[in-house]
Motif scaffolding. Structure first.
Motif, PDB file in Angstrom:
ATOM      1  N   THR A  33       1.089  13.109   6.685  1.00 18.37           N
ATOM      2  CA  THR A  33       1.138  12.167   5.565  1.00 18.37           C
ATOM      3  C   THR A  33      -0.033  11.193   5.617  1.00 18.37           C
ATOM      4  OG1 THR A  33       3.549  12.331   5.603  1.00 18.37           O
ATOM      5  CG2 THR A  33       2.610  10.496   4.377  1.00 18.37           C
ATOM      6  N   THR A  34      -0.388  10.761   6.822  1.00 22.82           N
ATOM      7  CA  THR A  34      -1.525   9.861   6.989  1.00 22.82           C
ATOM      8  C   THR A  34      -2.805  10.511   6.482  1.00 22.82           C
ATOM      9  OG1 THR A  34      -0.495   8.742   8.860  1.00 22.82           O
ATOM     10  CG2 THR A  34      -2.889   8.586   8.694  1.00 22.82           C
ATOM     11  N   PHE A  35      -3.023  11.768   6.861  1.00 21.41           N
ATOM     12  CA  PHE A  35      -4.231  12.469   6.407  1.00 21.41           C
ATOM     13  C   PHE A  35      -4.213  12.721   4.904  1.00 21.41           C
ATOM     14  CE2 PHE A  35      -4.857  14.171  10.912  1.00 21.41           C
ATOM     15  CZ  PHE A  35      -5.897  13.284  11.180  1.00 21.41           C
ATOM     16  N   ILE A  36      -3.053  13.009   4.351  1.00 22.29           N
ATOM     17  CA  ILE A  36      -2.958  13.214   2.898  1.00 22.29           C
ATOM     18  C   ILE A  36      -3.322  11.923   2.169  1.00 22.29           C
ATOM     19  CG2 ILE A  36      -1.338  13.598   0.987  1.00 22.29           C
ATOM     20  CD1 ILE A  36       0.064  15.673   2.856  1.00 22.29           C
ATOM     21  N   TRP A  37      -2.749  10.805   2.607  1.00 25.09           N
ATOM     22  CA  TRP A  37      -3.079   9.524   1.985  1.00 25.09           C
ATOM     23  C   TRP A  37      -4.563   9.203   2.137  1.00 25.09           C
ATOM     24  CZ3 TRP A  37      -1.018   6.591  -1.540  1.00 25.09           C
ATOM     25  CH2 TRP A  37       0.351   6.644  -1.771  1.00 25.09           C
ATOM     26  N   ALA A  38      -5.128   9.468   3.309  1.00 25.83           N
ATOM     27  CA  ALA A  38      -6.554   9.197   3.522  1.00 25.83           C
ATOM     28  C   ALA A  38      -7.398  10.030   2.559  1.00 25.83           C
ATOM     29  CB  ALA A  38      -6.935   9.480   4.971  1.00 25.83           C
ATOM     30  N   GLY A  39      -7.053  11.288   2.396  1.00 22.03           N
ATOM     31  CA  GLY A  39      -7.801  12.139   1.468  1.00 22.03           C
ATOM     32  C   GLY A  39      -7.692  11.668   0.034  1.00 22.03           C
ATOM     33  N   LEU A  40      -6.473  11.328  -0.372  1.00 22.72           N
ATOM     34  CA  LEU A  40      -6.267  10.873  -1.752  1.00 22.72           C
ATOM     35  C   LEU A  40      -6.961   9.531  -2.016  1.00 22.72           C
ATOM     36  CD1 LEU A  40      -2.491  11.784  -2.229  1.00 22.72           C
ATOM     37  CD2 LEU A  40      -4.476  12.925  -3.263  1.00 22.72           C
ATOM     38  N   LEU A  41      -6.810   8.594  -1.088  1.00 22.91           N
ATOM     39  CA  LEU A  41      -7.414   7.282  -1.285  1.00 22.91           C
ATOM     40  C   LEU A  41      -8.936   7.331  -1.166  1.00 22.91           C
ATOM     41  CD1 LEU A  41      -4.764   5.105   0.552  1.00 22.91           C
ATOM     42  CD2 LEU A  41      -5.268   5.098  -1.910  1.00 22.91           C
ATOM     43  N   THR A  74     -16.244  -8.722  -7.336  1.00 21.39           N
ATOM     44  CA  THR A  74     -14.826  -8.524  -7.037  1.00 21.39           C
ATOM     45  C   THR A  74     -14.503  -7.038  -6.998  1.00 21.39           C
ATOM     46  OG1 THR A  74     -14.292 -10.616  -8.112  1.00 21.39           O
ATOM     47  CG2 THR A  74     -12.480  -9.053  -7.818  1.00 21.39           C
ATOM     48  N   PHE A  75     -15.011  -6.304  -7.962  1.00 17.02           N
ATOM     49  CA  PHE A  75     -14.771  -4.869  -8.031  1.00 17.02           C
ATOM     50  C   PHE A  75     -15.371  -4.171  -6.804  1.00 17.02           C
ATOM     51  CE2 PHE A  75     -15.306  -0.511  -9.506  1.00 17.02           C
ATOM     52  CZ  PHE A  75     -14.135  -0.287 -10.213  1.00 17.02           C
ATOM     53  N   GLU A  76     -16.587  -4.555  -6.445  1.00 17.81           N
ATOM     54  CA  GLU A  76     -17.247  -3.957  -5.280  1.00 17.81           C
ATOM     55  C   GLU A  76     -16.486  -4.273  -3.989  1.00 17.81           C
ATOM     56  OE1 GLU A  76     -21.275  -5.384  -5.612  1.00 17.81           O
ATOM     57  OE2 GLU A  76     -21.808  -3.789  -7.037  1.00 17.81           O
ATOM     58  N   THR A  77     -15.923  -5.465  -3.889  1.00 18.63           N
ATOM     59  CA  THR A  77     -15.114  -5.827  -2.723  1.00 18.63           C
ATOM     60  C   THR A  77     -13.892  -4.925  -2.634  1.00 18.63           C
ATOM     61  OG1 THR A  77     -15.869  -8.119  -2.753  1.00 18.63           O
ATOM     62  CG2 THR A  77     -13.761  -7.672  -1.642  1.00 18.63           C
ATOM     63  N   ALA A  78     -13.246  -4.684  -3.770  1.00 17.50           N
ATOM     64  CA  ALA A  78     -12.068  -3.811  -3.794  1.00 17.50           C
ATOM     65  C   ALA A  78     -12.414  -2.410  -3.315  1.00 17.50           C
ATOM     66  CB  ALA A  78     -11.482  -3.759  -5.203  1.00 17.50           C
ATOM     67  N   VAL A  79     -13.539  -1.877  -3.785  1.00 17.93           N
ATOM     68  CA  VAL A  79     -13.958  -0.525  -3.389  1.00 17.93           C
ATOM     69  C   VAL A  79     -14.286  -0.489  -1.894  1.00 17.93           C
ATOM     70  CG1 VAL A  79     -15.709   1.284  -3.706  1.00 17.93           C
ATOM     71  CG2 VAL A  79     -14.765   0.101  -5.703  1.00 17.93           C
ATOM     72  N   LYS A  80     -15.010  -1.502  -1.411  1.00 15.81           N
ATOM     73  CA  LYS A  80     -15.373  -1.533   0.014  1.00 15.81           C
ATOM     74  C   LYS A  80     -14.143  -1.558   0.913  1.00 15.81           C
ATOM     75  CE  LYS A  80     -18.491  -4.867  -0.411  1.00 15.81           C
ATOM     76  NZ  LYS A  80     -19.445  -5.931  -0.064  1.00 15.81           N
ATOM     77  N   TYR A  81     -13.211  -2.441   0.605  1.00 21.65           N
ATOM     78  CA  TYR A  81     -12.016  -2.533   1.450  1.00 21.65           C
ATOM     79  C   TYR A  81     -11.162  -1.280   1.357  1.00 21.65           C
ATOM     80  CZ  TYR A  81     -12.679  -7.143   3.350  1.00 21.65           C
ATOM     81  OH  TYR A  81     -13.159  -8.203   4.069  1.00 21.65           O
ATOM     82  N   GLN A  82     -11.163  -0.637   0.201  1.00 23.25           N
ATOM     83  CA  GLN A  82     -10.444   0.632   0.091  1.00 23.25           C
ATOM     84  C   GLN A  82     -11.070   1.658   1.029  1.00 23.25           C
ATOM     85  OE1 GLN A  82      -9.672   2.117  -3.850  1.00 23.25           O
ATOM     86  NE2 GLN A  82      -9.230   4.167  -3.100  1.00 23.25           N
ATOM     87  N   PHE A  83     -12.394   1.738   1.050  1.00 27.74           N
ATOM     88  CA  PHE A  83     -13.050   2.705   1.940  1.00 27.74           C
ATOM     89  C   PHE A  83     -12.887   2.342   3.410  1.00 27.74           C
ATOM     90  CE2 PHE A  83     -15.490   4.448  -1.694  1.00 27.74           C
ATOM     91  CZ  PHE A  83     -15.203   5.779  -1.458  1.00 27.74           C
ATOM     92  N   TYR A  84     -13.040   1.077   3.754  1.00 26.16           N
ATOM     93  CA  TYR A  84     -12.882   0.673   5.153  1.00 26.16           C
ATOM     94  C   TYR A  84     -11.524   1.118   5.682  1.00 26.16           C
ATOM     95  CZ  TYR A  84     -16.705  -2.732   4.317  1.00 26.16           C
ATOM     96  OH  TYR A  84     -17.882  -3.344   3.995  1.00 26.16           O
ATOM     97  N   HIS A  85     -10.495   0.875   4.896  1.00 26.46           N
ATOM     98  CA  HIS A  85      -9.153   1.162   5.375  1.00 26.46           C
ATOM     99  C   HIS A  85      -8.760   2.621   5.190  1.00 26.46           C
ATOM    100  CE1 HIS A  85      -9.358  -3.149   5.601  1.00 26.46           C
ATOM    101  NE2 HIS A  85      -8.552  -2.975   6.635  1.00 26.46           N
ATOM    102  N   THR A  86      -9.447   3.335   4.332  1.00 32.06           N
ATOM    103  CA  THR A  86      -9.276   4.789   4.274  1.00 32.06           C
ATOM    104  C   THR A  86      -9.835   5.406   5.553  1.00 32.06           C
ATOM    105  OG1 THR A  86      -9.335   4.850   1.860  1.00 32.06           O
ATOM    106  CG2 THR A  86      -9.896   6.886   3.009  1.00 32.06           C
ATOM    107  N   LEU A  87     -10.972   4.913   6.003  1.00 26.97           N
ATOM    108  CA  LEU A  87     -11.534   5.392   7.274  1.00 26.97           C
ATOM    109  C   LEU A  87     -10.614   5.013   8.439  1.00 26.97           C
ATOM    110  CD1 LEU A  87     -15.321   4.618   6.703  1.00 26.97           C
ATOM    111  CD2 LEU A  87     -14.186   6.856   6.672  1.00 26.97           C
ATOM    112  N   ALA A  88     -10.020   3.832   8.363  1.00 26.53           N
ATOM    113  CA  ALA A  88      -9.066   3.427   9.390  1.00 26.53           C
ATOM    114  C   ALA A  88      -7.861   4.373   9.402  1.00 26.53           C
ATOM    115  CB  ALA A  88      -8.607   1.986   9.168  1.00 26.53           C
ATOM    116  N   LEU A  89      -7.414   4.799   8.226  1.00 27.62           N
ATOM    117  CA  LEU A  89      -6.313   5.773   8.154  1.00 27.62           C
ATOM    118  C   LEU A  89      -6.678   7.067   8.861  1.00 27.62           C
ATOM    119  CD1 LEU A  89      -4.886   5.642   4.518  1.00 27.62           C
ATOM    120  CD2 LEU A  89      -3.616   5.328   6.635  1.00 27.62           C
ATOM    121  N   LEU A  90      -7.903   7.529   8.639  1.00 27.56           N
ATOM    122  CA  LEU A  90      -8.347   8.746   9.325  1.00 27.56           C
ATOM    123  C   LEU A  90      -8.321   8.553  10.837  1.00 27.56           C
ATOM    124  CD1 LEU A  90     -11.348   9.852   7.087  1.00 27.56           C
ATOM    125  CD2 LEU A  90      -9.152  11.023   7.334  1.00 27.56           C
TER     126      LEU A  90
END
Length: 124
Positions: free
Chosen positions: A5-13, A40-56
């Protein structure tokens, strides 16, 4: 959340992050600049990627550290992305300022996720 499930969420996000980031950089850029929300939009995208990598990383750690705390870390990162980045995306699109009050909750969820990583390693 388990490893699969963690990997699925990481892939989707991760996929969603690329799509939203590209959409913002091209189709939405003029509107975001006019509203003063590009940063603000760029911050949202950055934090999404940072934590997607953390999920991986958490998914990979689950192979080596059988700790319940890693399952919590995974869930906390997903919820953090939804609350933090999601609220910022909605704020940028709608201009509804009250949504900015949800963003710190996402930040707290991110912090808790990182703490769960530490807990899992310390308890090993």
């Amino acid at each position: 959340m388990n490893q699969k499930t963690t990997f699925i969420w990481a892939g989707l996000l991760g996929c969603l992050g690329v799509m939203v980031g590209a959409f913002g950089a091209h189709a939405l850029k003029p509107a975001l600049e006019a509203a003063g929300r590009l940063d603000t939009f760029e911050t949202a995208v950055k934090y999404q990627f940072y934590h997607t990598l953390a999920l991986l990383a958490v998914g990979l750690m689950m192979n080596h550290i059988p700790a319940k705390a890693l399952h919590y870390a995974s869930l906390l990162f997903v919820l953090g992305i939804l609350f933090f980045s999601g609220s910022l995306y909605i704020l940028c699109m709608t201009g509804v300022g009250i949504l900015g009050a949800v963003t710190p909750l996402g930040g707290v969820l991110f912090i808790a996720g990182w703490i769960m990583i530490v807990v899992s390693v310390v308890r090993k």
